[in-house]
Motif scaffolding. Sequence first.
Motif, PDB file in Angstrom:
ATOM      1  N   GLY A   1      -2.905  92.004  98.795  1.00 28.48           N
ATOM      2  CA  GLY A   1      -1.147  93.114  98.832  1.00 28.48           C
ATOM      3  C   GLY A   1      -1.752  94.709  99.803  1.00 28.48           C
ATOM      4  N   VAL A   2      -3.107  95.401  99.308  1.00 29.25           N
ATOM      5  CA  VAL A   2      -3.573  95.898  99.799  1.00 29.25           C
ATOM      6  C   VAL A   2      -3.110  96.572 100.999  1.00 29.25           C
ATOM      7  CG1 VAL A   2      -5.476  95.926  97.741  1.00 29.25           C
ATOM      8  CG2 VAL A   2      -6.294  95.838 100.410  1.00 29.25           C
ATOM      9  N   GLY A   3      -2.948  95.408 101.809  1.00 31.17           N
ATOM     10  CA  GLY A   3      -2.363  96.288 103.888  1.00 31.17           C
ATOM     11  C   GLY A   3      -1.872  97.103 103.683  1.00 31.17           C
ATOM     12  N   LYS A   4      -0.696  96.558 102.674  1.00 26.71           N
ATOM     13  CA  LYS A   4       0.859  96.809 103.058  1.00 26.71           C
ATOM     14  C   LYS A   4       0.103  98.648 102.541  1.00 26.71           C
ATOM     15  CE  LYS A   4       3.258  93.175 101.382  1.00 26.71           C
ATOM     16  NZ  LYS A   4       4.639  92.124 100.486  1.00 26.71           N
ATOM     17  N   LEU A   5      -0.415  98.981 101.848  1.00 22.84           N
ATOM     18  CA  LEU A   5      -0.643 100.080 101.041  1.00 22.84           C
ATOM     19  C   LEU A   5      -1.378 101.039 102.217  1.00 22.84           C
ATOM     20  CD1 LEU A   5      -2.412  99.202  97.707  1.00 22.84           C
ATOM     21  CD2 LEU A   5      -0.173  99.535  97.574  1.00 22.84           C
ATOM     22  N   PRO A   6      -0.377 103.444 101.734  1.00 20.63           N
ATOM     23  CA  PRO A   6      -1.195 104.037 102.922  1.00 20.63           C
ATOM     24  C   PRO A   6      -2.803 104.090 102.794  1.00 20.63           C
ATOM     25  CG  PRO A   6       0.541 104.493 101.198  1.00 20.63           C
ATOM     26  CD  PRO A   6       0.243 103.473 100.942  1.00 20.63           C
ATOM     27  N   ALA A   7      -2.626 104.645 103.477  1.00 19.13           N
ATOM     28  CA  ALA A   7      -4.463 104.309 104.057  1.00 19.13           C
ATOM     29  C   ALA A   7      -5.684 104.913 102.067  1.00 19.13           C
ATOM     30  CB  ALA A   7      -5.269 105.194 104.739  1.00 19.13           C
ATOM     31  N   ALA A   8      -5.011 106.055 102.043  1.00 21.94           N
ATOM     32  CA  ALA A   8      -5.602 106.674 101.135  1.00 21.94           C
ATOM     33  C   ALA A   8      -5.209 106.157 100.033  1.00 21.94           C
ATOM     34  CB  ALA A   8      -4.851 107.790 100.926  1.00 21.94           C
ATOM     35  N   GLN A   9      -4.758 105.397  99.422  1.00 25.59           N
ATOM     36  CA  GLN A   9      -5.055 104.340  98.520  1.00 25.59           C
ATOM     37  C   GLN A   9      -5.645 102.832  98.258  1.00 25.59           C
ATOM     38  OE1 GLN A   9      -0.394 103.280  96.866  1.00 25.59           O
ATOM     39  NE2 GLN A   9       0.082 105.273  97.623  1.00 25.59           N
ATOM     40  N   ILE A  10      -5.641 102.662 100.006  1.00 25.08           N
ATOM     41  CA  ILE A  10      -6.769 101.490 100.134  1.00 25.08           C
ATOM     42  C   ILE A  10      -8.056 102.143  99.469  1.00 25.08           C
ATOM     43  CG2 ILE A  10      -7.434  99.634 101.474  1.00 25.08           C
ATOM     44  CD1 ILE A  10      -4.919  99.807 103.334  1.00 25.08           C
ATOM     45  N   GLN A  11      -8.416 102.786 100.217  1.00 29.06           N
ATOM     46  CA  GLN A  11      -9.942 103.402  99.882  1.00 29.06           C
ATOM     47  C   GLN A  11      -9.858 103.751  98.315  1.00 29.06           C
ATOM     48  OE1 GLN A  11     -10.842 107.440 100.675  1.00 29.06           O
ATOM     49  NE2 GLN A  11     -12.572 106.726 101.763  1.00 29.06           N
ATOM     50  N   SER A  12      -9.138 103.995  97.678  1.00 29.37           N
ATOM     51  CA  SER A  12      -9.277 104.033  96.194  1.00 29.37           C
ATOM     52  C   SER A  12      -8.901 102.943  95.452  1.00 29.37           C
ATOM     53  CB  SER A  12      -8.201 105.273  95.293  1.00 29.37           C
ATOM     54  OG  SER A  12      -7.812 104.834  94.346  1.00 29.37           O
TER      55      SER A  12
END
Length: 247
Positions: free
Chosen positions: A42-53
Amino acid sequence: MTAMPQGRARRSALTSAVCALVVTGTALTGCAGEDPDAGTNGVGKLPAAQIQSRTRAAADTADAVHLSGNVVTNGRTYRIDMRLKSGGGSGSVTSQGATFGLLRIGSQLYLKADAEFWNHADGGGDTGAADKLDGKYVKVPQDDPAYRKFSGFTDKTVLLDGLLTLHGTLATDGRHKQSGVRTVRVTGDQGSGGTLDVSLEGRPYPLRLVRAGGAGTLTFSDWGRDFPLREPEKSDTVDYGKQLPTS
């Protein structure tokens, strides 16, 4: 059962063919209404900054990792192949044509290299000492410059903190694959600030990093897979003394 009209059948076959071409391309996208995040973490749906976090958190909490690739720092290229965990690490580093092994267990660091490496480190002055160190695990004193220079290669926290950084504005850049694992790519400044492929399967571990400014490319694997760290045999160990020869 009513047969599908011939025109509809042709359109259905064409749609399937187009989907197959899209899916086998570099970037993975949805087709005919399919959810590209189906079966992922599910991380693909997140904004880039949240994916990095999320990927940094996954990397920090993993018990172990295998890291390999090239790192360019201070104008020097290092080829590294290291297995790391909280208690230490082991592997090899190649720089300027010389390869040496590193092993750290707790605070004790060992360096293993051939006579040519030690002869170069000593400025070519003491070939006898270099021969004695050839192929041995040499204990590195903690107050020696070599300890500060090389121990970072065996420290999971230090190495990941220094490497897993993207510069500039973060954005996502589609779905990809790394060693057969589906990933979402995060970029810094449209790639000039580096790119990071994050796993869409299981935990969102970082799998591939291209560092900004051509400073190297690294792959990460075996996340959470433990490995043994054993003290070398005494017959293979040399305690050089208070300070090693080092370039």
